[in-house]
Design a protein around this motif. Structure first.
Motif: not given
Length: 548
Positions: A193-207
């Protein structure tokens, strides 16, 4: 007149008497505030507080610490975050730091590893080994942990979107060392969740990301019970520009979202909550940081006991790691950073942290050199062994200012938690961009204050000197990328490709079964030397990618 009113009256008389002095010697500012814009009074006096509000160390609500004896029994875990270039080079740094007295490892991964790409992927070009160590397969993890006994050393891994894969690699190395899974200790950050908020190293959607996180909770509960399955991180929220209040509030809100997701998946709160861990930042406003740590512990304890009805006292305890503030370091006069880090580390210790990383003086310029990393570690060791602050528990407990500031922090954090609840919880707040907007606005205001010299940064906007910033910096050898590409090619040639294909197919099929735990299937693929990119690509195909 009761005692409380008498003290208040005495303070008012003193304030009136001091006015003549202020006319002769005006105060430096019209209003003094913390970084969270909480007004700082001229003087604080005693305020009556109930015992159940403050409590004793090791007792609910843990304002004064989660252990009855805190550092009188043993010091916090001293970690130094490290990782660069190849696994072999990083292993050398790890063993050097352990020889210097470090008591736990903390791994930094390069950007491709963090977002699930192999080093030879076109997306990885120019980034291999640059901001952390490149880990493509179990072979790299074996080299990273070579000659490091995993039954004796705790390892923290700053990894989120691809945390499930790196955890499985760590487990597989433990198996090869002959370490029983129940003896493996450490932490994966695993906080998407903090990747979506502040850092950006996400891959997949939240669910889908939340599914992987709860899969890890469940798997570790039964198989790796001493491993911390998540480190709910305020650090990167603070680095992105939040206030101390926002850092604590958004981190706790994210923690509640993970608890909700685990409960919804069918887990009992007391089966996983004792292994939840947190990760906070320590900035320069010394007393505010101490108050933040104390308030966060108290808020979390109340949430777990009263809202989630957790029965196990271990579920009420907020255990947290602290790292000093990277965004507070300056490239100008880098030796000043040693002083900043010392104050920040001291606030973390006086606030009751369980483990601590101290940033190096040159991190505003590059990855730290060995000398800088040693000075950062020595800073912790001097605080622990020479300052005396670890000899008593919660040494600032009872300070009129710190207690009042702790109360104010709690009030302001709870206001944010109420707003997030009205939105529909942390996941909804992330999707609507609420937390992102709050952080961006504060970051903008902070930058304006620095430019207008309303906020003084020594060496940056005041007390400047003519200098040529050219210290001895660590540079990652470009040849390491070529060596990493050759290594991954060799692994692919030598492994049993048919078995790898079968394992990846099995993983793909399980992703389609909503209640299937994917960790055993990821572990099967890892043991066969499937790469991080191959595993994450299977999940990308089935889950999709989040684009923000």
């Amino acid at each position: 007149m009761n005692n409380k009113n008498k003290k208040s009256s005495n303070k008012e008389k003193w304030e009136q008497a001091v006015e003549s002095t202020i006319k002769r010697f005006p105060e430096r500012k019209e209003t003094f505030t913390t970084s969270s814009d909480i007004e700082v009074e001229r003087l604080y006096i005693e305020k009556k507080r109930s015992d159940d509000h403050l409590g004793f160390p090791g007792e609910y609500p843990y304002t004064r610490g989660i252990q009855p004896t805190m550092y009188r029994s043993r010091f916090w875990t001293m970690r130094q975050y490290a990782g660069f270039g190849s696994a072999v080079e990083t292993n050398k740094r790890f063993r050097y730091l352990l020889d210097q007295g470090q008591t736990g490892l903390s791994v930094a991964f390069d950007l491709p590893t963090q977002i699930g790409y192999d080093s030879d992927d076109v997306m990885s070009e120019g980034e291999v080994g640059k901001v952390g160590v490149a880990i493509d397969s179990l072979h790299d993890m074996e080299q990273l942990l070579d000659q490091i006994p995993l039954d004796k050393v705790s390892t923290s891994m700053t990894i989120n979107a691809s945390a499930s894969v790196l955890l499985c690699m760590y487990i597989a190395v433990g198996e090869k060392q002959g370490v029983p899974l129940e003896k493996l200790t450490g932490t994966i950050q695993n906080d998407i969740l903090k990747e979506y908020i502040a850092r950006g190293t996400y891959i997949y959607p939240p669910k889908q990301s939340m599914r992987l996180i709860t899969n890890i909770f469940e798997y570790c509960q039964h198989n790796v019970p001493k491993f911390n399955t998540i480190s709910i991180s305020g650090y990167h929220i603070r680095e992105a520009g939040s206030t101390a209040v926002q850092e604590a509030a958004f981190t706790i809100a994210n923690g509640m979202a993970y608890v909700d997701a685990a409960i919804e998946s069918g887990m009992d709160v007391d089966s996983f909550a004792p292994r939840l861990a947190f990760f906070f930042n320590a900035h320069n406003n010394f007393f505010e940081e101490i108050a933040k740590f104390r308030a966060a512990r108290r808020i979390w304890a109340k949430i777990m006991k009263e809202h989630y009805q957790a029965k196990d006292p271990k579920s009420w305890k907020m255990r947290f790691h602290t790292q000093t503030g990277g965004s507070t370091l300056t490239a100008q006069q880098p030796d000043n950073n040693i002083v900043r880090v010392t104050l920040q580390a001291l606030s973390a210790v006086m606030g009751g942290t369980q483990s601590l990383h101290t940033n190096s003086r040159d991190e505003a310029l590059s990855l730290p050199t060995e000398e800088s990393a040693r000075i950062a570690l020595r800073t912790q060791q001097i605080i622990a062994n020479e300052s005396g602050v670890a000899d008593t528990i919660d040494p600032l407990g009872g300070s009129y200012y710190v207690e009042e500031l702790t109360d104010r922090m709690e009030e302001e954090v709870n206001k944010y938690l109420d707003r997030i609840k009205e939105i529909g919880g942390a996941v909804q707040a992330v999707e609507e961009g609420f937390m992102q907007r709050e952080i961006h606005q504060n970051a903008y205001e902070t930058q304006k204050n620095i430019e207008k010299e309303k906020e003084i940064i020594v060496g940056l906007n005041k007390f400047k000197v003519d200098e040529e910033v050219n210290p001895d910096l660590l540079k990652v050898d470009e040849a390491l990328e070529k060596a990493q590409l050759a290594s991954i090619n060799t692994i692919r040639q030598e492994r049993d490709q048919e078995a790898v294909n079968e394992a990846l197919t099995a993983l793909k099929e399980q992703t389609k079964i909503a209640d299937s735990n994917l960790i055993p299937y990821i572990l099967d693929a890892v043991r066969l030397y499937a790469t991080i990119g191959e595993i994450c690509n299977v999940l990308r195909e089935e889950f999709g990618e989040y684009t923000g």
